[in-house]
Write an enzyme that holds these catalytic residues in place. Structure first.
Site, PDB file in Angstrom:
ATOM      1  N   GLY A  21       0.837  -1.195   0.000  1.00  0.00           N
ATOM      2  CA  GLY A  21       0.000   0.000   0.000  1.00  0.00           C
ATOM      3  C   GLY A  21       0.871   1.243   0.000  1.00  0.00           C
ATOM      4  O   GLY A  21       2.052   1.205  -0.367  1.00  0.00           O
ATOM      5  N   PHE A  22       0.307   2.364   0.425  1.00  0.00           N
ATOM      6  CA  PHE A  22       1.060   3.620   0.396  1.00  0.00           C
ATOM      7  C   PHE A  22       2.320   3.558   1.246  1.00  0.00           C
ATOM      8  O   PHE A  22       3.384   4.030   0.836  1.00  0.00           O
ATOM      9  CB  PHE A  22       0.175   4.769   0.884  1.00  0.00           C
ATOM     10  CG  PHE A  22      -0.859   5.190  -0.119  1.00  0.00           C
ATOM     11  CD1 PHE A  22      -0.493   5.809  -1.299  1.00  0.00           C
ATOM     12  CD2 PHE A  22      -2.201   4.963   0.119  1.00  0.00           C
ATOM     13  CE1 PHE A  22      -1.438   6.191  -2.235  1.00  0.00           C
ATOM     14  CE2 PHE A  22      -3.160   5.352  -0.800  1.00  0.00           C
ATOM     15  CZ  PHE A  22      -2.779   5.967  -1.982  1.00  0.00           C
ATOM     16  N   GLU A 179     -18.256  11.362  -0.102  1.00  0.00           N
ATOM     17  CA  GLU A 179     -17.972  11.268  -1.534  1.00  0.00           C
ATOM     18  C   GLU A 179     -18.898  10.267  -2.223  1.00  0.00           C
ATOM     19  O   GLU A 179     -19.421  10.543  -3.315  1.00  0.00           O
ATOM     20  CB  GLU A 179     -16.501  10.895  -1.723  1.00  0.00           C
ATOM     21  CG  GLU A 179     -15.569  12.040  -1.342  1.00  0.00           C
ATOM     22  CD  GLU A 179     -14.125  11.632  -1.107  1.00  0.00           C
ATOM     23  OE1 GLU A 179     -13.272  12.531  -1.027  1.00  0.00           O
ATOM     24  OE2 GLU A 179     -13.849  10.416  -0.998  1.00  0.00           O
ATOM     25  N   ALA A 324      -3.414   8.565   3.695  1.00  0.00           N
ATOM     26  CA  ALA A 324      -2.319   8.220   2.780  1.00  0.00           C
ATOM     27  C   ALA A 324      -1.054   9.054   2.999  1.00  0.00           C
ATOM     28  O   ALA A 324       0.046   8.493   3.026  1.00  0.00           O
ATOM     29  CB  ALA A 324      -2.800   8.341   1.330  1.00  0.00           C
TER      30      ALA A 324
END
Length: 430
Positions: A21-22, A179, A324
């Protein structure tokens, strides 16, 4: 039996990074050193740009625009080996990573960057009816359910069933929930109306549920109020101050109020990977490993835990947020620490998080941006949000593809990824 290629030799140092991942990716990208071998282990073959995952779920972007093969990212790095595998345990004494299939991996240094999954706060039975959004499979499942709801409503002969099919409930009003609710409302209000003949998609109900007092609780109250007003203008019904008490395939219960809804999406909480259990380490209430100031596991200076599966504290005792930018900073910090160790230099004593702001988008032309003293909202914030996300995407091709998809959607009001594909993994369709 251990494969010989996994046994450190006397002149090499073997770093095993679990999770691409990040955090894990930032670490590997930042770290090169003579004699250092790096092995990346991930149960998927791709790195996922999670901040845009909701756009896959809501038909704006195809999956290929937010995910990239790990092997391809490091194809020019002879010092990096990638393994597709699932970790099932760690033997700290023998310094071995045990995999579900295949020989164990021996390590000199181990970094666990295994991320998090959604938490249902003790109600894991809700997952089948209300999928979360952490993987490509989750995104395509949600996209499938949203699009199928409109298709089934088009042919339903029951007004009651049609109403339930056209009711979408999003639980949790952090950035992901806001969102998702905004884009589903736009889909119903502006994108789909001309495509259906029996139903009017504009009659769809989108309900955003938040147990706390306001949406986007991590943002200042003024931006939170703007976000709620923007959602209301889009047609989203925002319900705050009451928790969900039950979820089934038929709908949800909020307090004592039953809502018939065939599409429910969970965006209310996360829990860490099993890293703490693998290590027998102390964990917080979300299952995250409590790490030391240098992000190592107390008593094990050769093991680091970073990203969403680590409980990291600032110098003032406040928690580092699970976002992130924080994960990437932790990855780069550990890269620098390991480089110092391998060079025989004093490593940095502690990780210091530098907050780079909070961003959330609300529909197609509104967003909120919080940089502390500087706050943006509206169309300007939306453009800033878009530019920031494109900048952080991996690879020139990905940036161009995402930018073109957004411009097409913005200019035409059409979404480019409205395909119903694959089975529903949460309902075990075949």
């Amino acid at each position: 039996m251990t494969n010989m290629q996994d046994v450190p030799s006397s002149n090499t140092h073997h770093l095993v990074v679990v999770g691409a991942g990040f955090a894990g990716l930032a670490l590997v990208k930042a770290l090169r050193f003579p004699g250092l071998r790096i092995t990346i282990v991930d149960q998927r073959n791709h790195h996922l740009f999670q901040p845009l995952l909701y756009q896959v779920a809501t038909t704006i972007l195809p999956t290929s625009d937010v995910a990239w093969p790990i092997r391809n990212l490091f194809k020019t790095r002879a010092d990096v080996t990638t393994i597709l595998g699932e970790v099932v345990g760690i033997d700290e004494a023998a310094r071995l990573v045990r995999l579900k299939e295949g020989a164990p991996l021996a390590y000199d240094t181990l970094v666990l960057a295994t991320g998090a999954r959604h938490s249902y706060f003790g109600h894991d039975e809700w997952e089948g009816a209300a999928p979360g959004l952490k993987s490509l499979e989750d995104a395509t499942t949600i996209r499938r359910r949203v699009l199928l709801a409109f298709e089934k409503a088009e042919v339903s002969g029951s007004a009651e069933e049609r109403a339930a099919l056209l009711t979408f409930v999003v639980i949790g009003a952090g950035p992901t929930g806001v969102e998702l609710a905004g884009i589903i409302a736009e889909l119903a209000q502006h994108i789909l109306p001309k495509e259906f003949r029996t139903i009017d998609t504009r009659t769809a109900r989108v309900i955003l549920v938040e147990a706390g007092p306001r949406v986007l609780p991590a943002f200042p109250e003024s931006l939170s109020a703007y976000a709620q007003a923007a959602l209301t203008r889009l047609g989203v019904s925002v319900q705050t101050g009451e928790a969900v008490t039950n979820i089934t395939d038929e709908g949800v219960r909020i307090g004592e109020n039953e809502i018939a809804a065939r599409t429910v999406i969970w965006a209310a909480g996360v829990k860490a990977s099993p890293a703490a259990a693998w290590l027998g380490a102390e964990a917080d209430r979300a299952g995250r490993v409590r790490v030391g100031p240098d992000l190592s596991v107390p008593g094990h200076p050769e093991i680091f835990v970073i990203g969403d599966t680590a409980s990291v504290l600032n110098e003032d005792g406040t928690p580092v947020p699970g976002i992130a930018p924080a994960a990437k900073q932790q990855g780069r910090f550990v890269a620098g620490l390991l480089r110092a160790r391998l060079s025989g230099k004093p490593p940095p004593a502690r990780f210091r998080y530098r907050h780079s702001g909070n961003l959330a988008t609300i529909g197609r032309s509104a967003a909120v941006v919080d940089f502390g003293r500087i706050q943006l909202k509206g169309a300007l914030a939306w453009w800033f949000w878009g530019i920031a996300h494109i900048f952080f995407l991996i690879g020139t091709r990905s940036r161009i593809a995402v930018a073109l998809s957004w411009l097409w959607s913005y200019a035409t009001g059409r979404n480019s990824a409205r395909l119903i594909t694959q089975r529903d993994i949460h309902r075990n369709e075949r």
